[in-house]
Design an enzyme around this catalytic site. Structure first.
Site, PDB file in Angstrom:
ATOM      1  N   GLU A   1      11.373 -12.036  16.895  1.00 13.43           N
ATOM      2  CA  GLU A   1      11.919 -10.837  17.535  1.00 13.43           C
ATOM      3  C   GLU A   1      13.094 -10.359  16.693  1.00 13.43           C
ATOM      4  OE1 GLU A   1      14.221  -9.826  21.696  1.00 13.43           O
ATOM      5  OE2 GLU A   1      12.662 -11.372  21.726  1.00 13.43           O
TER       6      GLU A   1
ATOM      7  N   ASP B   1      23.387  -7.400  25.358  1.00 13.67           N
ATOM      8  CA  ASP B   1      23.688  -8.485  24.434  1.00 13.67           C
ATOM      9  C   ASP B   1      25.079  -9.055  24.644  1.00 13.67           C
ATOM     10  OD1 ASP B   1      21.197  -8.279  23.135  1.00 13.67           O
ATOM     11  OD2 ASP B   1      21.924  -6.561  21.990  1.00 13.67           O
TER      12      ASP B   1
END
Length: 259
Positions: A46, A57
């Site tokens: 990924e 994130d």
């Protein structure tokens, strides 16, 4: 059957997906990291497209994104780097997924982005801030026409009705966020087990991959007991911060998760 679907159909052990940020630790690290991951036996890679405001994130991936941007990474450059990736024997069977946010993709041009991603050898997309209604109304058809899988995210708070809807819209796999925190957070896998067992009970059409807080063999094995595999991101980003030893660090990192 897509390459990602094929990976799950033939897997004899839980599927390992490792995330890293394109252009990190150096601008030209991307292909080297991918090759080493594939050669080490990772099933799906990924690749994070660096963005200045990555909402999902945690600090480790945010920092890697900032460094990659300052290194000069862009979507255009990433596609240029990827165009030869499938010539590597190990990468010929490895799933490749791009993870990012809608703003830079829309700036690039959504149709152009999907076409260029497919041409570069990408198998699927994860765009956490693409709402399902926009996917159904406009973007899903473009993604499908390009032959790309699209992966939606679900969390412990996602209702059964919505889980089933997102599973119906997803192809490749369904991304089960282990908690409602950001990536890299500490997670209690006792609490996660009940959530994953609930997802199992729905008998969804897509394999379930678990992400957020997976960092080593113990956490990988814990969630893989209730899913088809897991995604490791922040722990891997930390491990490769020292670019000088990628040839040693990456095989060692994968081995300690797998064995």
């Amino acid at each position: 059957m897509s390459r990602i679907q094929s990976i799950f159909s033939i897997a004899k052990q839980p599927v390992l997906n490792i995330y890293f940020t394109a252009g990190y630790p150096t601008l030209n690290s991307t292909l080297k990291v991918m090759n080493l991951l594939a050669e080490s036996g990772v099933d799906i890679i990924e690749i994070g497209m660096p963005y200045s405001d990555p909402l999902a994130d945690g600090p480790v991936i945010q920092e890697s994104s900032s460094i990659a941007i300052s290194n000069g990474m862009s979507i255009e450059l990433l596609f240029d780097q990827l165009k030869s990736c499938r010539t590597n024997a190990s990468l010929s069977k490895t799933g490749i997924v791009l993870m990012g946010y809608m703003n830079p993709v829309l700036q690039y041009g959504f149709n152009r982005f999907c076409a260029d991603a497919a041409a570069a050898g990408v198998d699927g997309l994860i765009l956490p801030d693409l709402p399902e209604y926009e996917f159904e109304k406009e973007y899903g058809a473009i993604i499908k026409a390009a032959g790309l899988d699209f992966i939606f995210l679900v969390t412990p708070e996602t209702s059964e009705e919505r889980v089933r809807k997102l599973d119906e819209l997803s192809t490749g796999f369904l991304y089960a966020v282990s908690s409602s925190a950001t990536t890299g957070s500490e997670t209690s896998f006792d609490q996660v087990a009940a959530y994953l067992q609930r997802l199992q009970s729905y008998q969804l059409k897509n394999p379930i991959m678990v992400g957020f807080g997976i960092k080593d063999k113990a956490s990988f094995d814990s969630v893989a007991a209730y899913s088809q595999g897991a995604i490791i991101g922040s722990a891997f980003i930390k491990a490769i911060a020292d670019n000088a030893t990628l040839d040693e660090i990456i095989p060692s990192f994968v081995k300690q998760v797998r064995h």
